[in-house]
Scaffold this motif. Structure first.
Motif, PDB file in Angstrom:
ATOM      1  N   ALA A 192     -12.314  26.009  19.358  1.00  0.00           N
ATOM      2  CA  ALA A 192     -11.506  25.714  20.362  1.00  0.00           C
ATOM      3  C   ALA A 192     -12.412  26.282  21.628  1.00  0.00           C
ATOM      4  N   LEU A 193     -13.039  27.643  21.389  1.00  0.00           N
ATOM      5  CA  LEU A 193     -13.718  28.189  22.553  1.00  0.00           C
ATOM      6  C   LEU A 193     -14.945  27.103  22.876  1.00  0.00           C
ATOM      7  N   ALA A 194     -15.582  26.695  21.795  1.00  0.00           N
ATOM      8  CA  ALA A 194     -16.884  25.894  22.157  1.00  0.00           C
ATOM      9  C   ALA A 194     -16.250  24.812  22.794  1.00  0.00           C
ATOM     10  N   CYS A 195     -15.028  24.043  22.583  1.00  0.00           N
ATOM     11  CA  CYS A 195     -14.895  22.871  23.283  1.00  0.00           C
ATOM     12  C   CYS A 195     -14.270  23.205  24.526  1.00  0.00           C
ATOM     13  N   ASP A 196     -13.981  24.487  24.873  1.00  0.00           N
ATOM     14  CA  ASP A 196     -13.471  24.666  26.184  1.00  0.00           C
ATOM     15  C   ASP A 196     -14.812  24.891  26.926  1.00  0.00           C
ATOM     16  N   GLN A 197     -15.876  25.128  26.793  1.00  0.00           N
ATOM     17  CA  GLN A 197     -16.958  25.209  27.497  1.00  0.00           C
ATOM     18  C   GLN A 197     -17.548  23.898  28.060  1.00  0.00           C
ATOM     19  N   LYS A 198     -18.427  23.987  29.037  1.00  0.00           N
ATOM     20  CA  LYS A 198     -18.958  22.742  29.499  1.00  0.00           C
ATOM     21  C   LYS A 198     -19.979  22.246  28.708  1.00  0.00           C
ATOM     22  N   ILE A 199     -19.660  21.418  27.637  1.00  0.00           N
ATOM     23  CA  ILE A 199     -20.825  21.113  26.736  1.00  0.00           C
ATOM     24  C   ILE A 199     -20.473  19.411  26.600  1.00  0.00           C
ATOM     25  N   ARG A 200     -21.788  18.895  26.229  1.00  0.00           N
ATOM     26  CA  ARG A 200     -21.518  17.532  26.085  1.00  0.00           C
ATOM     27  C   ARG A 200     -20.699  17.078  24.835  1.00  0.00           C
ATOM     28  N   MET A 201     -20.317  15.796  25.031  1.00  0.00           N
ATOM     29  CA  MET A 201     -19.536  15.513  23.707  1.00  0.00           C
ATOM     30  C   MET A 201     -18.375  16.186  23.100  1.00  0.00           C
ATOM     31  N   LYS A 202     -17.828  16.943  24.273  1.00  0.00           N
ATOM     32  CA  LYS A 202     -16.657  17.714  23.797  1.00  0.00           C
ATOM     33  C   LYS A 202     -15.434  16.871  23.477  1.00  0.00           C
ATOM     34  N   LYS A 203     -15.313  15.710  24.211  1.00  0.00           N
ATOM     35  CA  LYS A 203     -14.067  14.904  24.033  1.00  0.00           C
ATOM     36  C   LYS A 203     -14.233  14.306  22.678  1.00  0.00           C
ATOM     37  N   PHE A 204     -15.311  14.034  22.257  1.00  0.00           N
ATOM     38  CA  PHE A 204     -15.641  13.623  21.092  1.00  0.00           C
ATOM     39  C   PHE A 204     -15.332  14.589  19.943  1.00  0.00           C
ATOM     40  N   TYR A 205     -15.787  15.758  19.908  1.00  0.00           N
ATOM     41  CA  TYR A 205     -15.301  16.729  18.977  1.00  0.00           C
ATOM     42  C   TYR A 205     -14.093  16.929  18.896  1.00  0.00           C
ATOM     43  N   ARG A 206     -13.309  17.004  19.845  1.00  0.00           N
ATOM     44  CA  ARG A 206     -11.865  17.386  20.231  1.00  0.00           C
ATOM     45  C   ARG A 206     -11.036  16.113  19.115  1.00  0.00           C
TER      46      ARG A 206
ATOM     47  N   ALA B 112     -39.462  34.826  32.760  1.00  0.00           N
ATOM     48  CA  ALA B 112     -38.070  35.268  32.282  1.00  0.00           C
ATOM     49  C   ALA B 112     -37.466  33.930  32.387  1.00  0.00           C
ATOM     50  N   ILE B 113     -37.530  33.154  33.372  1.00  0.00           N
ATOM     51  CA  ILE B 113     -36.602  32.088  33.469  1.00  0.00           C
ATOM     52  C   ILE B 113     -36.969  31.172  32.286  1.00  0.00           C
ATOM     53  N   ASN B 114     -38.036  31.039  31.768  1.00  0.00           N
ATOM     54  CA  ASN B 114     -38.370  30.208  30.547  1.00  0.00           C
ATOM     55  C   ASN B 114     -37.602  30.695  29.373  1.00  0.00           C
ATOM     56  N   LYS B 115     -37.911  32.074  29.296  1.00  0.00           N
ATOM     57  CA  LYS B 115     -37.301  32.812  27.976  1.00  0.00           C
ATOM     58  C   LYS B 115     -35.663  32.433  28.256  1.00  0.00           C
ATOM     59  N   TYR B 116     -35.057  32.563  29.583  1.00  0.00           N
ATOM     60  CA  TYR B 116     -33.686  32.297  29.670  1.00  0.00           C
ATOM     61  C   TYR B 116     -33.453  31.007  29.455  1.00  0.00           C
ATOM     62  N   ARG B 117     -34.104  30.130  29.751  1.00  0.00           N
ATOM     63  CA  ARG B 117     -33.785  28.645  29.383  1.00  0.00           C
ATOM     64  C   ARG B 117     -33.910  28.528  28.034  1.00  0.00           C
ATOM     65  N   ALA B 118     -34.720  28.853  27.431  1.00  0.00           N
ATOM     66  CA  ALA B 118     -35.230  28.732  26.000  1.00  0.00           C
ATOM     67  C   ALA B 118     -33.838  29.395  25.023  1.00  0.00           C
ATOM     68  N   MET B 119     -33.468  30.540  25.582  1.00  0.00           N
ATOM     69  CA  MET B 119     -32.029  30.962  24.873  1.00  0.00           C
ATOM     70  C   MET B 119     -31.060  30.185  25.126  1.00  0.00           C
ATOM     71  N   LYS B 120     -30.956  29.504  26.431  1.00  0.00           N
ATOM     72  CA  LYS B 120     -29.791  28.647  26.542  1.00  0.00           C
ATOM     73  C   LYS B 120     -29.986  27.306  25.778  1.00  0.00           C
ATOM     74  N   VAL B 121     -31.077  26.717  25.576  1.00  0.00           N
ATOM     75  CA  VAL B 121     -31.307  25.560  24.821  1.00  0.00           C
ATOM     76  C   VAL B 121     -30.982  26.002  23.450  1.00  0.00           C
ATOM     77  N   SER B 122     -31.195  26.996  22.937  1.00  0.00           N
ATOM     78  CA  SER B 122     -31.006  27.317  21.466  1.00  0.00           C
ATOM     79  C   SER B 122     -29.662  27.695  21.161  1.00  0.00           C
ATOM     80  N   LYS B 123     -29.139  28.186  22.421  1.00  0.00           N
ATOM     81  CA  LYS B 123     -27.460  28.609  22.131  1.00  0.00           C
ATOM     82  C   LYS B 123     -26.905  27.133  22.242  1.00  0.00           C
ATOM     83  N   GLY B 124     -27.329  26.337  22.989  1.00  0.00           N
ATOM     84  CA  GLY B 124     -26.571  25.133  23.129  1.00  0.00           C
ATOM     85  C   GLY B 124     -26.925  24.328  21.684  1.00  0.00           C
ATOM     86  N   PHE B 125     -27.936  24.360  21.249  1.00  0.00           N
ATOM     87  CA  PHE B 125     -28.513  23.766  19.983  1.00  0.00           C
ATOM     88  C   PHE B 125     -27.688  24.415  18.785  1.00  0.00           C
ATOM     89  N   SER B 126     -27.468  25.589  18.723  1.00  0.00           N
ATOM     90  CA  SER B 126     -26.759  26.110  17.751  1.00  0.00           C
ATOM     91  C   SER B 126     -25.117  25.976  17.786  1.00  0.00           C
TER      92      SER B 126
END
Lengths: 309, 439, 281
Positions: free
Chosen positions: A101-115, C2-16
């Motif tokens: 629920a938290l993940a879907c509340d974030q601004k992420i892509r495809m959240k409508k799909f997941y929901r 630092a920005i790169n590291k930040y971005r990498a973190m963000k990307v990996s966070k998004g990925f996970s």
């Protein structure tokens, strides 16, 4: 004296207002009185009798059914099984539901799909869920190949020591059932929590962010406190739903391995339909209800404590 | 919000219209017979026959289906309490409950009807099928002796073997003794084929298999003596019965997940050639045909442990119907059942649903494999035919103990001791119940 | 750097996050896919065809289900029951929950806990008393009897859930409406209900699913085929001994569709972003 003073304060206007306010719950109360009070009264009355469900004669046995129930190992074992399933649901299922629920509340892509997707398991009938998981967890072999997907994958990955017949092994069957139950049920927690997250005022988040709070602080100081009532309801409903689980187990293992998979509702059914002991089944129903009410009272007390802090 | 509200109120309005239109209660038509049943595989055939009957006689028979069986049982139990059971219904319970229905005046005594016209009706049906509905002279239930039900079909439960798989394992003929059976499953295992599959996730199939062997090992008398409480389950003969399951499991003669298989699933396994043997009833012909039309199979009696005593298997009436004693159209209901069990209708039912007909004359018109099943009707027995039955709770614990043996959680000795201790406790309770009834 | 590291973190966070969501989503969608796959097969191929997407599409099962004369009747019945029960519950439960949350009257807590306690006594024990009761009320084999029973079944949970949401809600708008001279009933309808929309959407789905999948109570209280709900048809597809799996799967798919559609329709009300004021005026 004090009561008199209180009564004096209670004026005609108050009485009228109370009446108006009460009329809001009147439809619910009427429905409840008709459809619950008589059956409940009857169940309680039957629990003091010995009755096979057909005879005109019911034998009054005082509290014998309850005394017998207290010593009935099968009954307590079924409670224990339901308790284990509930434990899994409370931890695994609810944490997963909240995380998603938290993940879907974030601004992420495809959240409508997941929901949309996350709510499919609750919609499916237990028959389908049972079939599919029986097939995944099947332990049989045909011409040297595993039929069940899980065993097949474990075999291909070389994890032979993990291979077992998941649903007919007394050590794994209950855990498997509990996990499937969690999978089937997390969608409910998900939408309730998600709906709860939606009612949090976005301004609160923005204000916090302006104040320089990081994600974890926002989560801890805004999301959690705002969500406590909804989380409590979800926990409460999870306990109720998991303690009363039955159809899914029936779909997955039938009457198989009852000593390892029985739950209170299946025991009640067994007493009533199988053994034709209606009085005993009603005694089981009553004591099950009393147990659940006790649990929720304790829970209620604890949660008021939690809210105070 | 307005939109939802308007849609909702619109739906409400439509729904309410329907609700009130359908609210008019239909009256009881004395010219109509109502039949309630649970057999969803036979519903269509029964409706077709009912339509035919109406054309022939002008009597309308309304067929209502309630399924699954536990929903049906709930419905029957509840309607018995308000005394509005239909004209024809079935009782799915043990003989004891059947007796309770009779004693409370819900079921008509059909003995006289069977005796009419030189007992023509009685003679046309299989005796074994009628016996399921019969209460003997000195029955322990205190029911007036007589026949109280009409069998629709007969059935029996045997071992079915897959001819192709047996050949693959180099077995030329189906096993005739239990040891040969074990040898056969070992040979099958060597070529990667599982041995026996059955719906042992359903209690009654385990019970049937176990009691077949109990009869074979110790004979009917001793089993009945056990039920009466005179022989303990810890008796060496009973240990032998429990050991059968231990042996089967130890030797790998059983499909892995047999204890959680519902019969539907077990049938699928056999039809898909995942196991070479199945323990299943005569209805399976229809099922196997549907799933795998090319399946080549034969049928044998379960191979005996004790060759000196003939094997007894469960069989008799598959499903029976009874007539409501209080029904105003009782005679019409009986006439319909008489017509339903006549040769032509039985042949039709048998062809449509692949069940064995209860009418002997209809037997000539059924497929070969079904007559193989029917050939051993003399070997059949059934709990409803026995003078004594085990207490329901003990029977259920007996089956559970066998499941525990199969998964290796109990030894035969432990299982026997457990069942016996429950038997003692239940007999004590039963005694108290008896005293209460007499008071 | 630092920005790169930040971005990498963000990307990996998004990925996970996506990995987790995707994995769960896969297990959720798989049964639906499997159901659909089986419903396009025939009884001969359903057990033998191992391919993921069936080699030959076979629409016969759906046609068989849809042309089944009773399927239409059952379907309509289920729609009627679901619509009636859900609307009744939404109105009755929201009235009660609003009152429990906002208004004052003696015995409030008693009544509230009475409703909550009722959820805890399991229903399987009560079929005989329930039938006897419905029989006394002369409602056996009527739609209204079944609807009332099902309404009662869903009531407790709905009241509990709605009360929780009302308790949590800001009362500013209601206060404003009161100052404007709006009556209690008016506030409930014009202010409280629209604000509780996410909770109501949850209740609608919950109860709709409950009614849609119910068949035991239906068979206890109804007799006539023309009054039976959809699940009865699915029970009929599962013969006692023989099961025509592809037809059953086609039936199950068709039966699941309306609820999934309802969920899709409802879930946008769960999401914030709608202007609340639209219906307040």
């Amino acid at each position: 004296m004090t009561s008199l003073a209180q009564r004096k304060k209670f004026t005609m206007g108050d009485a009228k207002e109370s009446l108006v306010n009460f009329s809001f719950i009147l439809p619910a109360v009427i429905l409840f009185s008709i459809f619950y009070i008589y059956p409940f009264y009857d169940i309680f009355r039957l629990s003091l009798h010995e009755w096979n469900g057909i005879d005109a004669q019911k034998y009054y046995v005082h509290f014998d059914n309850f005394k017998e129930l207290f010593k009935d190992g099968n009954w307590w074992r079924s409670m224990w099984h339901a308790g284990i399933i509930t434990f899994f649901a409370l931890t695994f299922q609810n944490v997963m539901a909240f995380a998603l629920a938290l993940a879907c509340d974030q601004k992420i892509r495809m959240k409508k799909f997941y929901r949309m997707i996350f709510f499919i398991p609750p919609v499916l009938s237990e028959v389908v869920v049972g079939f599919i998981w029986m097939w995944i967890l099947n332990g049989d072999m045909q011409s040297g190949e595993y039929i069940g997907i899980l065993n097949y994958l474990l075999d291909k990955m070389g994890l032979h020591h993990l291979i077992t017949s998941w649903l007919s092994n007394p050590d794994t069957v209950l855990t498997c059932i509990a996990l499937v139950h969690c999978w089937k049920g997390f969608g409910w927690g998900f939408i309730m929590l998600f709906a709860g997250l939606q009612t949090i005022d976005a301004q609160l988040y923005e204000a916090a962010r302006v104040d320089g709070a990081n994600s974890w602080q926002i989560f801890k100081n805004i999301t959690i406190p705002m969500m406590v009532p909804v989380i409590l309801v979800v926990i409460f409903l999870t306990v109720l739903g998991s303690m009363q689980v039955f159809v899914l187990i029936k779909a997955m293992v039938g009457q198989g391995l009852q000593d390892y998979t029985s739950v209170p509702v299946s025991e009640i059914f067994e007493s009533m339909i199988g053994l034709k002991r209606f009085g005993y089944a009603c005694a089981q129903g009553v004591s099950f209800g009393v147990t659940l009410i006790t649990i929720s009272l304790v829970f209620k007390l604890l949660s008021t404590k939690v809210k105070q802090y | 919000m307005k939109k939802i509200a308007s849609i909702l109120s619109f739906l409400c309005l439509i729904a309410l219209c329907f609700v009130f239109v359908s609210c008019s209660q239909q009256e009881k038509d004395p010219d109509r017979v109502v039949l309630w049943h649970w057999m969803n595989d036979r519903h269509e055939a029964l409706e077709t026959l009912a339509a035919r009957y109406q054309k022939e006689t002008g009597v309308k028979v309304k067929i209502d289906l309630f399924s699954p069986p536990h929903a049906y049982t709930q419905r029957i139990t509840a309607t018995a309490q308000t005394r509005d059971l239909p004209d024809i219904f079935g009782i799915l319970d043990k003989k004891e409950i059947f007796a309770a229905y009779i004693k409370n005046g819900f079921v008509a005594d059909l003995t006289e009807e069977y005796k009419k016209d030189n007992a023509a009706w009685e003679k046309s049906l299989f005796t074994k099928a009628l016996d399921v509905n019969r209460f003997a002279e000195d029955n322990i239930y205190g029911v007036k002796p007589g026949v109280y039900g009409v069998p629709l079909d007969v059935t029996n439960i045997q071992i079915i073997y897959n001819k192709r798989l047996l050949k693959k394992a180099g077995i030329s003929r189906p096993p005739e003794t239990f040891d040969e059976f074990l040898e056969a499953t070992k040979a099958l295992n060597r070529v990667g084929v599982a041995g026996l599959v059955s719906g042992w996730g359903e209690m009654w199939l385990i019970e049937s298999f176990a009691l077949n062997y109990a009869f074979n090992i110790m004979g009917e008398e001793k089993v009945m003596a056990t039920f009466r409480g005179q022989v303990p389950y810890t008796d060496p003969d009973w240990i032998k019965v429990f050991e059968i399951f231990d042996t089967l499991s130890e030797q790998g003669a059983l499909v892995d997940g047999i204890v959680i298989k519902q019969n539907k699933i077990a049938e699928q396994d056999f039809a898909l050639e995942r196991a070479a043997f199945a323990f299943n009833g005569s209805w399976c012909v229809n099922v196997y045909h549907g799933m795998n039309a090319d399946l080549e199979y034969g049928v044998i009696l379960p191979p005996p442990v004790n060759p000196d005593r003939p094997m007894k298997i469960w069989g008799g009436s598959g499903s029976s119907l009874v007539v409501n004693k209080a029904s105003p159209s009782k005679d019409k209901a009986i006439a319909f059942l008489r017509w339903l069990t006549a040769k032509d209708q039985q042949a039709y039912l048998s062809q449509e649903t692949k069940n064995l007909p209860a009418n002997k004359d209809a037997l000539s018109e059924i497929p070969q494999i079904l007559s193989d099943f029917a050939g051993v009707m003399d070997h059949t027995t059934h709990p409803t035919l026995w003078k004594y039955n085990e207490l329901a709770k003990v029977a259920s614990e007996f089956n559970k103990a066998i499941q525990s043996i199969i998964v290796g959680d109990l030894t035969p000795q432990e299982a026997a001791a457990k069942v016996q201790s429950i038997k003692m406790a239940e007999m004590e309770k039963e005694k108290r119940r008896q005293q209460r009834r007499e008071r | 750097m630092a920005i790169n590291k930040y971005r990498a973190m963000k990307v990996s966070k998004g990925f996970s996050i996506h990995l987790l969501l995707g994995l769960v989503a896969f297990t959720c969608i798989f049964p639906l896919f499997w159901m659909l796959r089986c419903s396009f097969m025939t009884l001969e191929t359903v057990f033998t065809d191992k391919s993921i997407i069936p080699t030959a599409f076979h629409f016969g099962n759906f046609i068989k289900v849809l042309t089944e004369e009773k399927f239409g009747i059952y379907f309509m019945n289920s729609v009627i029951y679901t619509a009636s029960v859900v609307s009744a519950i939404v109105i009755i439960a929201s009235l009660a929950a609003y009152s429990f949350s906002r208004l004052r009257f003696p015995g409030k807590n008693f009544f509230f806990y009475m409703f909550v306690a009722a959820m805890m006594i399991p229903l399987p024990g009560s079929f005989v008393p329930l039938y006897v009761l419905i029989n006394k009320l002369n409602l056996v084999n009527t739609r209204i009897g079944y609807i009332l029973c099902m309404t009662n079944v869903g009531l407790s949970m709905s009241i509990l859930l709605l009360k929780t949401f009302f308790d949590k809600m800001n009362t500013d708008l209601e206060d404003a409406a009161r100052i404007d001279g709006c009556g209690k009933l008016g506030i409930w309808w014009h202010v409280a209900l629209p604000l509780a929309r996410p909770a109501i959407a949850v209740i609608v789905i919950f109860n709709a699913l409950n009614v849609w999948n119910e068949f035991i109570l239906a068979q206890l209280l109804l007799t006539d085929t023309r009054l039976m709900p959809l699940q009865k048809a699915l029970m009929e597809f599962q013969g006692a001994h023989s099961v025509d799996y592809p037809v059953l799967m086609a039936g199950l798919t068709l039966a699941a569709m309306p609820i999934i559609l309802l969920y899709l329709a409802m879930q946008k009300h769960i999401v914030k972003g709608f202007s609340y004021g639209a219906t307040a005026g």
